[in-house]
Design a protein around this motif. Structure first.
Motif, short mmCIF file in Angstrom:
data_model
loop_
_atom_site.label_atom_id
_atom_site.label_comp_id
_atom_site.label_asym_id
_atom_site.label_seq_id
_atom_site.Cartn_x
_atom_site.Cartn_y
_atom_site.Cartn_z
N VAL A 70 0.76 -1.06 0.30
CA VAL A 70 -0.18 0.22 -0.43
C VAL A 70 0.84 1.00 0.45
O VAL A 70 2.03 1.23 0.45
N LEU A 71 1.03 2.27 -0.69
CA LEU A 71 1.45 3.83 -0.91
C LEU A 71 0.35 4.12 0.88
O LEU A 71 -1.10 4.98 0.96
N GLY A 73 1.30 6.94 2.49
CA GLY A 73 1.64 9.04 1.86
C GLY A 73 2.12 8.92 0.95
O GLY A 73 3.13 9.03 1.38
N CYS A 74 2.32 10.48 0.69
CA CYS A 74 3.56 11.34 0.15
C CYS A 74 4.09 11.92 1.39
O CYS A 74 3.17 13.32 1.39
N SER A 76 5.77 15.60 1.99
CA SER A 76 6.51 17.04 1.18
C SER A 76 6.43 18.26 1.56
O SER A 76 7.09 19.13 1.30
N ASP A 77 7.17 18.10 3.39
CA ASP A 77 7.49 19.58 3.33
C ASP A 77 8.80 19.75 2.78
O ASP A 77 9.77 19.14 3.25
N VAL A 87 10.14 15.07 -2.16
CA VAL A 87 8.92 14.57 -2.09
C VAL A 87 9.22 13.59 -2.28
O VAL A 87 9.74 12.47 -3.19
N ALA A 89 7.23 9.08 -1.49
CA ALA A 89 6.17 9.14 -1.65
C ALA A 89 6.85 7.26 -0.87
O ALA A 89 7.55 6.87 -1.63
N TYR A 91 5.78 3.71 0.64
CA TYR A 91 5.08 2.62 0.56
C TYR A 91 5.84 1.28 1.89
O TYR A 91 6.64 0.88 2.42
N PRO A 139 -4.68 5.62 5.57
CA PRO A 139 -3.33 6.20 5.07
C PRO A 139 -2.53 7.35 6.08
O PRO A 139 -3.64 7.60 6.36
N PRO A 141 -1.86 10.92 6.87
CA PRO A 141 -2.90 12.33 6.96
C PRO A 141 -2.62 12.86 5.79
O PRO A 141 -1.50 13.11 5.82
N LEU A 142 -3.67 14.28 5.53
CA LEU A 142 -3.00 14.62 4.93
C LEU A 142 -2.43 16.38 6.19
O LEU A 142 -2.81 16.63 7.36
N ARG A 143 -1.48 16.37 5.35
CA ARG A 143 -0.53 17.81 6.14
C ARG A 143 -0.40 19.14 5.13
O ARG A 143 -0.57 18.80 3.91
N GLY A 144 -0.24 19.62 5.59
CA GLY A 144 -0.09 21.54 4.86
C GLY A 144 -0.75 21.87 4.22
O GLY A 144 0.00 22.15 2.63
#
Lengths: 144, 144
Positions: A70-71, A73-74, A76-77, A87, A89, A91, A139, A141-144
């Motif tokens: 599974v991915l 997350g990404c 990218s800070d 950045v 990715a 896995y 997955p 959490p989204l950030r930024g």
């Protein structure tokens, strides 16, 4: 045509060793700066998918053939890598057997994901997201 | 230090219009080649998170302020953009109101996600993964 400069692109892996008890994952001890333990990973080549880059880096850095699950997350800070905006990715992958350090690593280790050593970059945050994923299936959490 | 050349990095968005009935999403008609309808999106700036790039591109291309919900997946097939290898992180986002085409778009439209027009790049595949996500909650499958 317009090809603007974009951040560097990398992959990192949380490699679960499914033939061991508990939540054992593979970490490498970096030979190059910044020092310390880190998730296996590296830059993506032009012409290579993220998934192929992840499998290649796992093999180069740990000697393990992995199956990507599974991915997570990404990440990218812009401050996550002081060498330049990268950045990644990340896995979650599975493998089994004995990891062996590649040329880029000063050492390799197997650690409990619940009690990892101090980690370089934002890899402690990534492992925190991984533990949450293991508990909840969610997955990163989204950030930024 | 070693900063190898890596693929270009972009974001694309599936913007759900939550004040409309059904599964209505926003597509833009491209002004630049390749022609056709496409998901809103664009290249990530150095120094910008993926999430910030997604919100910025949504605003620039559709006039909509969006709330990001989830990372659907990363698309990295080297052939997905004939202009050069471009990896895209695709987010599902929510917004409401009337989209307005930005300067880069020849037009803008609202479409049922179940019956989109012909799409540029691999955006038909992305929307196929999106419909699966809507049905199952699963992110895009790993490929390659």
């Amino acid at each position: 045509m317009n090809r603007p400069k974009t951040p560097s692109l990398a992959v990192d892996l949380i490699i679960e060793l499914t033939d061991r008890t508990g939540s054992q994952i593979v970490l490498i001890q970096r030979r190059n700066p910044p020092p310390g333990w880190a998730l296996p990973g590296g830059f993506v080549d032009v012409g290579e998918t993220l998934e192929a880059a992840a499998r290649r880096e796992a093999l180069e850095e740990t000697g393990l053939q992995v199956q990507l699950k599974v991915l997570l997350g990404c990440y990218s800070d812009p401050a996550r890598d002081s060498r330049g905006h990268t950045v990644s990715a990340v896995y979650v992958a599975e493998s089994r057997g004995q990891p062996r350090a590649g040329d880029d690593a000063a050492g390799i280790g197997v650690f409990d994901a619940l009690a990892p050593p101090q980690l370089a970059f934002d890899h402690a945050l990534i492992l925190s997201d991984y533990r949450r994923y293991r508990e909840t299936g969610m997955p990163a959490p989204l950030r930024g």
